[in-house]
Scaffold this motif. Structure first.
Motif, PDB file in Angstrom:
ATOM      1  N   LEU A 353      33.745   2.747 -17.146  1.00 47.47           N
ATOM      2  CA  LEU A 353      34.641   3.661 -17.856  1.00 47.47           C
ATOM      3  C   LEU A 353      35.405   4.520 -16.855  1.00 47.47           C
ATOM      4  O   LEU A 353      34.808   5.318 -16.129  1.00 47.47           O
ATOM      5  CB  LEU A 353      33.839   4.566 -18.801  1.00 47.47           C
ATOM      6  CG  LEU A 353      33.331   3.950 -20.105  1.00 47.47           C
ATOM      7  CD1 LEU A 353      32.336   4.877 -20.779  1.00 47.47           C
ATOM      8  CD2 LEU A 353      34.497   3.646 -21.050  1.00 47.47           C
ATOM      9  N   HIS A 354      36.729   4.370 -16.813  1.00 43.14           N
ATOM     10  CA  HIS A 354      37.574   5.102 -15.869  1.00 43.14           C
ATOM     11  C   HIS A 354      38.381   6.148 -16.632  1.00 43.14           C
ATOM     12  O   HIS A 354      39.127   5.814 -17.557  1.00 43.14           O
ATOM     13  CB  HIS A 354      38.525   4.147 -15.148  1.00 43.14           C
ATOM     14  CG  HIS A 354      37.819   3.102 -14.323  1.00 43.14           C
ATOM     15  ND1 HIS A 354      37.658   3.210 -12.961  1.00 43.14           N
ATOM     16  CD2 HIS A 354      37.221   1.935 -14.690  1.00 43.14           C
ATOM     17  CE1 HIS A 354      36.999   2.151 -12.513  1.00 43.14           C
ATOM     18  NE2 HIS A 354      36.720   1.360 -13.541  1.00 43.14           N
ATOM     19  N   GLY A 355      38.246   7.416 -16.230  1.00 41.81           N
ATOM     20  CA  GLY A 355      38.917   8.506 -16.921  1.00 41.81           C
ATOM     21  C   GLY A 355      40.348   8.705 -16.486  1.00 41.81           C
ATOM     22  O   GLY A 355      40.972   7.830 -15.867  1.00 41.81           O
ATOM     23  N   SER A 356      40.884   9.886 -16.780  1.00 45.29           N
ATOM     24  CA  SER A 356      42.309  10.151 -16.576  1.00 45.29           C
ATOM     25  C   SER A 356      42.720  10.118 -15.112  1.00 45.29           C
ATOM     26  O   SER A 356      43.875   9.844 -14.789  1.00 45.29           O
ATOM     27  CB  SER A 356      42.686  11.499 -17.193  1.00 45.29           C
ATOM     28  OG  SER A 356      41.841  12.526 -16.700  1.00 45.29           O
ATOM     29  N   ASP A 357      41.795  10.406 -14.183  1.00 44.86           N
ATOM     30  CA  ASP A 357      42.145  10.345 -12.762  1.00 44.86           C
ATOM     31  C   ASP A 357      41.595   9.098 -12.085  1.00 44.86           C
ATOM     32  O   ASP A 357      41.577   9.001 -10.855  1.00 44.86           O
ATOM     33  CB  ASP A 357      41.657  11.597 -12.025  1.00 44.86           C
ATOM     34  CG  ASP A 357      40.135  11.724 -12.038  1.00 44.86           C
ATOM     35  OD1 ASP A 357      39.465  10.871 -12.670  1.00 44.86           O
ATOM     36  OD2 ASP A 357      39.608  12.668 -11.416  1.00 44.86           O
ATOM     37  N   GLY A 358      41.132   8.135 -12.883  1.00 42.40           N
ATOM     38  CA  GLY A 358      40.620   6.883 -12.342  1.00 42.40           C
ATOM     39  C   GLY A 358      39.154   6.899 -11.983  1.00 42.40           C
ATOM     40  O   GLY A 358      38.572   5.867 -11.652  1.00 42.40           O
TER      41      GLY A 358
END
Length: 514
Positions: A353-358
């Protein structure tokens, strides 16, 4: 069910990852809230989660059956504490009754999920192709990744070796010498089942458990007919079960009140185990509730049988066909069963799972698995966790918590749609404030009295499992969705046609009906 597609990606309003108890509840709740364009991705070929996978003898529920059901789908349980096959059947029947079976894509494992800030969507790569969704709900559950002990020589054992949560049904234990490593909840359930057939059973116990009586008995058909004719009586009985569980939880939050409950457990041990030396070995040196609560009327009697030997020591090594205890004792084995539980609360998917900043959720959680109300993680927009960190107690009924979370999530999605936002993301200061209050409260509970290790501690010294307050307080917090704790992202101002072409969706996409 499905939306359009662009660049080969199937477009969904909401994607649910997992189709166990949590995933099925999510599909039903979303459909009931008007979210039609929803799908669950399930890596197995059958729904059910841990109740599908855990097939060891005697596997069953450790809270009363009437609490282990969705409030909207009462069931005529055959016993006060249901076994895993009845629970699995209940989940399958409920999914079919609510018409969500066709919303499950089986044999589909999520390989990666990445938030795309430009499109305000989650892009997923799976074993059956790519997907994109406005919202992702992680419903993989806290009992997912098996814990395997690091015992020197274990990999050289010449006999049959398996984990209790991955039971080898091809192995006949009749007249075999079986060594069990661990004395947690699964051992308590399967030992009474295998003891009568095995030639001999050695049980290695690193930590004795508190065991409370388990009032398990068949529920007659006549009772269910009566409760079916009188729904108020059924609600009252369910309420009685709920408040009994809550009464047990009070001394867990206030350890000065634990003595009566510990006395009940001690009396249960004394009445079940005549041998004084065995009783001594089974007597815990920690407070009741510091580890997972266990109930059983059959575990202690099984340990007293002549073909069972308790080793009050950890399994330290394996040499050929012998398991060696830390105290030097030896046990010859034809079969070793590792009853060593799960990495509780660990979400293997966090690595994908990669969030808004990777950044991956696993990296975000490297020092502490945290979430606002166990549901939202800052930096991961439009992502929700079911039964996330610090949401359960020693006596919680999981369906009760699930339904409260899903009411919260559907309220968030409604606010997202009705106000025309593209994304929501819990503010880091809100998550941090919640975490500080939560861990401060945990410090005064019995859950934190085991020295920072044990069932509740996903990381050394960090309790990532327990909710330190009452279930009523949890339900109240989840009932009141507070938009102010989230940051809200407006959609990019694109012409309607460009937006349609970009997303592969109609100008008014299906989803939450108002």
């Amino acid at each position: 069910m499905a939306g359009g597609s662009t660049d080969g990606r199937l477009q969904m309003e909401v994607l649910v990852i997992g189709a166990g108890l949590s995933g099925v509840a999510a599909l039903i709740a979303l459909r009931r809230a008007g979210v039609d364009n929803v799908m669950a991705l399930e890596k197995s070929g059958r729904l059910g989660g841990t109740w599908r996978d855990s097939t060891y003898p005697g596997c069953g529920c450790d809270v009363p059956s009437m609490l282990y059901e969705y409030s909207f789908a009462p069931h005529p349980w055959s016993r006060c504490f249901a076994d895993r096959s009845e629970i699995l059947g209940y989940l399958e029947t409920t999914a079919a009754m609510h018409g969500v079976g066709e919303a499950i894509r089986y044999n589909t494992e999520v390989l990666s999920a990445r938030w795309e800030p430009d499109t305000h969507r989650w892009n997923l790569e799976t074993t059956t192709g790519p997907y994109t969704a406005r919202t992702v709900i992680v419903a993989t559950g806290p009992w997912h990744r098996l814990r395997t002990p690091d015992i020197p020589g274990l990999d050289t054992f010449p006999g049959t070796l398996f984990h209790s949560a991955d039971w080898n049904h091809d192995t006949d234990l009749t007249k075999r010498r079986v060594t069990v490593v661990g004395t947690g909840a699964s051992t308590v359930q399967f030992l009474p089942e295998i003891q009568p057939k095995a030639a001999h059973v050695d049980v290695f116990q690193s930590t004795p458990q508190w065991v409370l009586p388990k009032p398990d008995f068949p529920l007659p058909a006549g009772l269910h007919r009566f409760l079916g004719r009188h729904p108020a009586a059924r609600r009252a009985l369910r309420g009685l079960h709920h408040w009994t569980q809550e009464a047990i939880a009070v001394p867990l939050r206030h350890p000065r009140l634990l003595r009566p409950l510990e006395a009940v457990a001690s009396l249960h041990l004394r009445n079940s185990v005549p041998d004084r030396a065995l009783r001594r070995a089974l007597t815990p040196d920690h407070r009741l509730g510091g580890r997972r609560l266990i109930t059983s009327d059959t575990y202690y009697p099984a340990l007293t049988q002549p073909n069972v030997r308790l080793h009050p020591t950890r399994a330290a090594a394996v040499e050929g066909s012998h398991v060696i205890g830390a105290d030097g004792t030896r046990a010859r084995a034809d079969v070793i069963v590792l009853a060593t539980g799960y990495h509780v609360g660990d979400i293997p998917l966090a690595r994908q799972l990669h969030g808004s900043d990777g950044t991956t959720l696993a990296r975000t959680w490297a020092d502490n698995r945290s979430a606002y109300l166990g549901t939202s993680v800052s930096g991961y927009p439009n992502l929700f966790l079911l039964i996330g960190p610090n949401l359960l107690t020693g006596t919680s009924a999981v369906p009760t918590v699930l339904e409260a979370q899903l009411r919260y999530i559907t309220a968030a999605l409604t606010h997202l749609r009705t106000n025309g936002y593209a994304a929501l993301d819990v503010k880091p200061e809100a998550e941090e404030s919640h975490q500080k209050a939560l861990h401060k409260a945990l410090d005064t509970t019995v859950y934190n009295t085991t020295g920072g290790s044990g069932y509740y501690f996903g990381l050394p010294g960090v309790n990532t499992f327990c909710w330190p307050w009452s279930t009523a307080r949890l339900l109240k917090r989840l009932h009141a969705f507070t938009p102010d704790v989230y940051s809200w992202t407006p959609p990019r101002r694109l012409p309607a046609q460009a937006r349609t072409e970009r997303d592969g969706l109609p100008a008014s996409p299906p989803g939450l009906r108002q």
